[in-house]
Design an enzyme around this catalytic site. Structure first.
Site, PDB file in Angstrom:
ATOM      1  N   TYR A 134       0.865  -1.188   0.000  1.00  0.00           N
ATOM      2  CA  TYR A 134       0.000   0.000   0.000  1.00  0.00           C
ATOM      3  C   TYR A 134       0.899   1.234   0.000  1.00  0.00           C
ATOM      4  O   TYR A 134       1.863   1.305   0.769  1.00  0.00           O
ATOM      5  CB  TYR A 134      -0.883  -0.001   1.246  1.00  0.00           C
ATOM      6  CG  TYR A 134      -1.757   1.231   1.417  1.00  0.00           C
ATOM      7  CD1 TYR A 134      -1.538   2.114   2.470  1.00  0.00           C
ATOM      8  CD2 TYR A 134      -2.796   1.515   0.536  1.00  0.00           C
ATOM      9  CE1 TYR A 134      -2.334   3.246   2.640  1.00  0.00           C
ATOM     10  CE2 TYR A 134      -3.605   2.648   0.700  1.00  0.00           C
ATOM     11  CZ  TYR A 134      -3.358   3.502   1.756  1.00  0.00           C
ATOM     12  OH  TYR A 134      -4.142   4.617   1.915  1.00  0.00           O
ATOM     13  N   ASP A 177       9.234   2.749  -1.003  1.00  0.00           N
ATOM     14  CA  ASP A 177       8.251   3.391  -0.129  1.00  0.00           C
ATOM     15  C   ASP A 177       8.605   3.014   1.308  1.00  0.00           C
ATOM     16  O   ASP A 177       8.261   1.929   1.778  1.00  0.00           O
ATOM     17  CB  ASP A 177       6.835   2.935  -0.494  1.00  0.00           C
ATOM     18  CG  ASP A 177       5.806   3.594   0.411  1.00  0.00           C
ATOM     19  OD1 ASP A 177       4.600   3.531   0.089  1.00  0.00           O
ATOM     20  OD2 ASP A 177       6.196   4.170   1.444  1.00  0.00           O
ATOM     21  N   LYS A 226       5.355   9.039   8.583  1.00  0.00           N
ATOM     22  CA  LYS A 226       5.224   8.477   9.925  1.00  0.00           C
ATOM     23  C   LYS A 226       6.309   8.962  10.894  1.00  0.00           C
ATOM     24  O   LYS A 226       6.226  10.087  11.405  1.00  0.00           O
ATOM     25  CB  LYS A 226       5.158   6.944   9.837  1.00  0.00           C
ATOM     26  CG  LYS A 226       3.906   6.454   9.070  1.00  0.00           C
ATOM     27  CD  LYS A 226       3.788   4.961   9.064  1.00  0.00           C
ATOM     28  CE  LYS A 226       2.744   4.490   8.057  1.00  0.00           C
ATOM     29  NZ  LYS A 226       1.371   4.513   8.553  1.00  0.00           N
TER      30      LYS A 226
END
Ligand code: KE4
Length: 426
Positions: free
Chosen positions: A143, A238, A266
């Protein structure tokens, strides 16, 4: 009498779709009523009924220092008093950009944005602008945020283009995306053999954390690097989840693979809305205002989020930080595995740095197909039993878990005692 969580959830569903601002929070995968949190401190959170939990989600990864770390809070308070945002350059943005570039040799230049989705979307557009190509490769189960190009599921065959995995995504947007199997080296080789000079980019989670935790085959990442180099495609790691979560040099340092672009989020925001994408200077120079690839953001690099990120990135550089984090995470996964297997339960677990995966399965899965074959019902039963014991794991069998530096032996022992109680009565 219904709990405050239930009351709030019922009320929220009137004014917020599904009662949540991000789907995974709605407990659809595990069932039951989502927990509304009112406070967090260190390794703990308290729900709307003031019930405490040991938190193994940490807001899905950002809180590597735990909730409300005093140094982060203090720095954010000071920054806030000087103004929340200017929509103009600040010295703090320069400082965090230089720090990120110093920590990750693959990043020569970096652009700050406000979410991992924005960072991933911008990296894809940048790779397309740099190469002049449209096709991209992603992997089933990975994702990268909810950009149209990336909300794509595998087409009928490996070489056919993807189909939208969400309503509202036009086929034209999904049609340039090829979805391959994670860890499938021959699939990647075959795709590049057929379409190599049409591929703008490969985007991959170097350790997959959105189909539970799946580790890469060493040869898998090496092959992607070699194929992208050979065909002039951009290799995008990613690292929104793995970035400064699996180690100070991220997954790219752990596996010694140098991507062309890296997506971060994050941890670098320290709990505030901040993400970034960066990499080779020749590619980054294609970005406006220097180059022709447009990308922008009102709150990109805002000083309060940057301050939270800077403080976090400074604190994780303390000697022994990752050794301790990895050790405590391993104590959790090893302890859960020992307890479950003692009671004859098909369960295993693994960790990479401060992230972990739990599987109700005989063996650790290495692919999307294997992880989807794990016993989801058993996970859901374990999730709710642990929740009742005051242990908060990710509300989905297909998510990774996270440990902070504030989790110590006490938290691990309380968690393992709760698990032993549940597994012994399984
Ligand atoms: P955000 O847009 O949610 O900041 O980042 C998207 C993203 C990009 N890349 C990776 C590897 C990610 O894990 C994420 C977001 N992760 C999910 C957790 N699986 C966030 C939780 C949520 O969607 O609410």
């Amino acid at each position: 009498m219904s709990s405050r969580n239930q009351q709030l959830f019922e009320q929220s569903q009137n004014v917020i779709p599904g009662g949540v601002n991000s789907p995974v929070r709605a407990f659809k995968s595990v069932g039951g009523t989502p927990v509304f949190f009112q406070r967090g401190q260190g390794a703990y959170v308290w729900d709307a009924d003031n019930k405490p939990y040991i938190d193994y989600v940490g807001s899905w990864g950002p809180l590597i220092l735990g909730h409300a770390h005093p140094e982060v809070i203090k720095a954010v308070q000071i920054a806030s008093e000087n103004g929340l945002t200017f929509g103009a350059p600040t010295e703090a943005e320069l400082e965090i950009a230089e720090l990120i570039c110093s920590l990750l040799p693959s990043i020569e230049q970096v652009r700050l944005v406000s979410s991992g989705t924005e960072a991933g979307m911008s990296a894809i557009r940048l790779a397309r602008g740099y190469t002049g190509r449209n096709k991209i490769i992603k992997f089933e189960g990975c994702y990268h945020g909810h950009d149209d190009s990336l909300l794509v599921k595998a087409g009928s065959g490996a070489l056919t283009f993807g189909n939208p995995s969400s309503a509202g995504v036009p086929q034209e947007a999904a049609g340039h995306t090829i979805v391959l199997d994670y860890n499938d080296i021959s699939g990647a080789e075959e795709t590049f053999k057929q379409l190599g000079d049409e591929i703008a980019a490969v985007i991959v989670e170097p350790v997959a954390g959105n189909m539970n935790l799946i580790k890469p085959h060493m040869e898998f990442l090496k092959t992607l690097r070699a194929l992208c180099t050979q065909h002039g495609s951009v290799l995008i790691f990613d690292e929104v989840m793995t970035g400064f979560r699996v180690g100070l040099s991220c997954a790219q340092g752990l596996y010694q693979i140098q991507p062309d672009l890296t997506v971060l989020g994050k941890v670098i925001g320290g709990g505030m809305p901040m993400a970034a994408f960066g990499g080779r200077r020749d590619i980054m120079q294609c970005l406006a205002p220097v180059g022709a690839v447009y990308q922008a953001g009102t709150l990109s690099g805002n000083p309060v989020a940057v301050t939270a990120g800077l403080t976090t990135l400074k604190l994780i550089q303390q000697p022994g930080f990752y050794e301790n984090l990895s050790d405590i995470t391993r104590q959790l996964t090893d302890g859960l595995t020992t307890s479950a297997q003692k009671h004859g339960i098909d369960f295993c677990a693994q960790s990479v740095g401060g992230m972990f995966g739990l599987y109700f399965n005989k063996t650790i899965p290495i692919s999307f197909a294997e992880v989807t074959a794990c016993d989801k019902d058993a996970f859901n039963r374990f999730f709710h039993a642990m929740l009742s014991e005051g242990i908060y794991f990710a509300p989905s069998a297909f998510e990774a878990g996270f440990v902070s530096c504030m989790h110590g032996s006490k938290e691990i022992n309380v968690t393992l005692d709760a698990a032993e109680k549940i597994f012994s009565a399984w």
